[in-house]
Scaffold this motif. Sequence first.
Motif, PDB file in Angstrom:
ATOM      1  N   ALA A 235       3.044  -1.936   1.463  1.00  0.00           N
ATOM      2  CA  ALA A 235       4.140  -1.241   0.937  1.00  0.00           C
ATOM      3  C   ALA A 235       4.875  -1.772  -0.190  1.00  0.00           C
ATOM      4  CB  ALA A 235       5.459  -1.243   2.263  1.00  0.00           C
TER       5      ALA A 235
ATOM      6  N   PHE B  35       0.589   0.956  -1.591  1.00  0.00           N
ATOM      7  CA  PHE B  35      -0.262   1.041  -2.903  1.00  0.00           C
ATOM      8  C   PHE B  35       0.173  -0.255  -3.803  1.00  0.00           C
ATOM      9  CE2 PHE B  35      -0.003   3.154  -7.602  1.00  0.00           C
ATOM     10  CZ  PHE B  35      -1.524   2.863  -7.706  1.00  0.00           C
TER      11      PHE B  35
ATOM     12  N   ALA C  95      11.047   1.161  -0.918  1.00  0.00           N
ATOM     13  CA  ALA C  95       9.797   1.952  -1.138  1.00  0.00           C
ATOM     14  C   ALA C  95       8.708   1.521  -0.165  1.00  0.00           C
ATOM     15  CB  ALA C  95       9.374   1.544  -2.463  1.00  0.00           C
ATOM     16  N   THR C  96       8.121   2.761   0.213  1.00  0.00           N
ATOM     17  CA  THR C  96       7.226   2.334   1.595  1.00  0.00           C
ATOM     18  C   THR C  96       5.901   2.761   1.450  1.00  0.00           C
ATOM     19  OG1 THR C  96       7.928   4.573   2.562  1.00  0.00           O
ATOM     20  CG2 THR C  96       9.038   2.614   3.204  1.00  0.00           C
ATOM     21  N   GLU C  97       5.550   3.319   0.378  1.00  0.00           N
ATOM     22  CA  GLU C  97       4.082   3.638  -0.109  1.00  0.00           C
ATOM     23  C   GLU C  97       2.879   2.619  -0.150  1.00  0.00           C
ATOM     24  OE1 GLU C  97       1.230   6.058  -3.479  1.00  0.00           O
ATOM     25  OE2 GLU C  97       3.568   6.100  -3.736  1.00  0.00           O
TER      26      GLU C  97
ATOM     27  N   ALA D 145       9.709  11.765   1.194  1.00  0.00           N
ATOM     28  CA  ALA D 145       8.357  12.127   0.673  1.00  0.00           C
ATOM     29  C   ALA D 145       8.425  13.177  -0.569  1.00  0.00           C
ATOM     30  CB  ALA D 145       7.398  12.747   1.798  1.00  0.00           C
TER      31      ALA D 145
ATOM     32  N   SER E 173       7.247   4.357  -6.097  1.00  0.00           N
ATOM     33  CA  SER E 173       6.687   4.959  -4.994  1.00  0.00           C
ATOM     34  C   SER E 173       6.808   6.265  -4.731  1.00  0.00           C
ATOM     35  CB  SER E 173       7.451   3.996  -3.551  1.00  0.00           C
ATOM     36  OG  SER E 173       6.718   4.712  -2.434  1.00  0.00           O
ATOM     37  N   HIS E 174       6.236   7.093  -3.892  1.00  0.00           N
ATOM     38  CA  HIS E 174       6.369   8.317  -3.351  1.00  0.00           C
ATOM     39  C   HIS E 174       6.918   8.614  -2.204  1.00  0.00           C
ATOM     40  CE1 HIS E 174       3.111   9.064  -6.610  1.00  0.00           C
ATOM     41  NE2 HIS E 174       3.518   9.811  -6.946  1.00  0.00           N
ATOM     42  N   THR E 175       7.183   7.494  -1.406  1.00  0.00           N
ATOM     43  CA  THR E 175       7.910   7.708  -0.252  1.00  0.00           C
ATOM     44  C   THR E 175       8.754   6.339  -0.242  1.00  0.00           C
ATOM     45  OG1 THR E 175       6.166   6.088   0.947  1.00  0.00           O
ATOM     46  CG2 THR E 175       5.829   8.633   1.003  1.00  0.00           C
ATOM     47  N   TYR E 176       9.775   6.604   0.598  1.00  0.00           N
ATOM     48  CA  TYR E 176      10.920   5.714   0.837  1.00  0.00           C
ATOM     49  C   TYR E 176      11.439   5.858   2.200  1.00  0.00           C
ATOM     50  CZ  TYR E 176      10.739   5.675  -4.391  1.00  0.00           C
ATOM     51  OH  TYR E 176      10.261   5.615  -5.565  1.00  0.00           O
TER      52      TYR E 176
ATOM     53  N   ASP F 120      14.219   9.546   5.777  1.00  0.00           N
ATOM     54  CA  ASP F 120      12.928   9.390   5.097  1.00  0.00           C
ATOM     55  C   ASP F 120      12.805  10.349   3.874  1.00  0.00           C
ATOM     56  OD1 ASP F 120      11.419   7.527   6.790  1.00  0.00           O
ATOM     57  OD2 ASP F 120      11.928   8.921   8.070  1.00  0.00           O
TER      58      ASP F 120
END
Length: 363
Positions: A61, A148, A144-146, A39, A154-157, A37
């Motif tokens: 996502a 939004f 990309a998982t954020e 973040a 994205s800020h999370t992956y 992950d």
Amino acid sequence: MTKQTIRVELTSAKKPKPDPNQLAFGRVFTDHMFVMDYAADQGWFDPRIIPYQAVSLDPAAMVYHYGQTVFEGLKAYVTNSDQVLLFRPDKNMERLNKSNDRICIPQIDEEQVLEGLKQLIAIDKDWIPKAEGTSLYIRPFIIATEPFLGVAASHTYKLFIILSPVGSYYKEGIKPVKIAVESEFVRAVRGGTGNAKTAGNYASSLKAQQIAEERGFSQVLWLDGIKKKYIEEVGSMNIFFKINGEIITPMLNGSILEGITRNSVLNLLEHWGVPVTERKISVDEVIQAHKDGILEEAFGTGTAAVISPVGELIWQDENLIINHGETGEIAKKLYNTITGIQKGTEPDPFGWTTEVASLSESK
């Protein structure tokens, strides 16, 4: 970067393995997968090997909406002495980071991910088929998982590696394929994402591929997106032509994927002293060479098919039968050499293979 311990959770319910003589491409998957992950406030964290399973994501996502995703493809092979080998995996990790950079995904620690890959293969090594033309296909990918709905990075992956025992990519195997030169659609342009291995490139190719398959062709040969004149690549392969004794392949220009098999072929041809050139080559030049009787061979190169001879090209109303529709001498030699190196039956003068495990060792 601090090396992180890879957590391992083994499955309690192993899946039945397929008949190695009936393998298609990319339909069956092994017992485990690697996951990591990201973040923004932590970087990449929690590398782990877990049972193969479905992934749950928020409907918002960002990968679903803006296509921020990249992937790679490589293979593992078993030698006659039951050693498990990878072919140039460092180049795949390097290319993954190049794709990351283009798609605004944070850089991975290439050594960390490669170590995770090696551990995953060691755990699922009994899935690697031994039959002729088979291998274990390896698919690393990042999404990309954020949650939004704004157009931004994205800020999370999540990074995954999944494994699939496979047969030949083309049903024809090493036999020559028929390829249609695309005249209407374009795949990529310089400055776009053509030199990144990202999902959108492949989605945009599907319409032309579908039409080609309906007409009886295996693949599409793409031309440049501006003039529709210069040859670029096939949907799943780079392309080479042998014209009057010289091997020619389109030069990298920002819209062509930098193939690892392509690079290996260039190295081998130079090693053998075969004249090889990277340059622009137009479809008109290929047609004229065919008319002049000096288009001696054409073949594609890629991880999935390794070497795929081209026996026929269709361009508008021109039908080009190449080398009487038979596999050429250079294509056959390249295929035998590369697959031999991959399987450990041919010398490896470049140090391309990496030993991962032995089938005779217990886990």
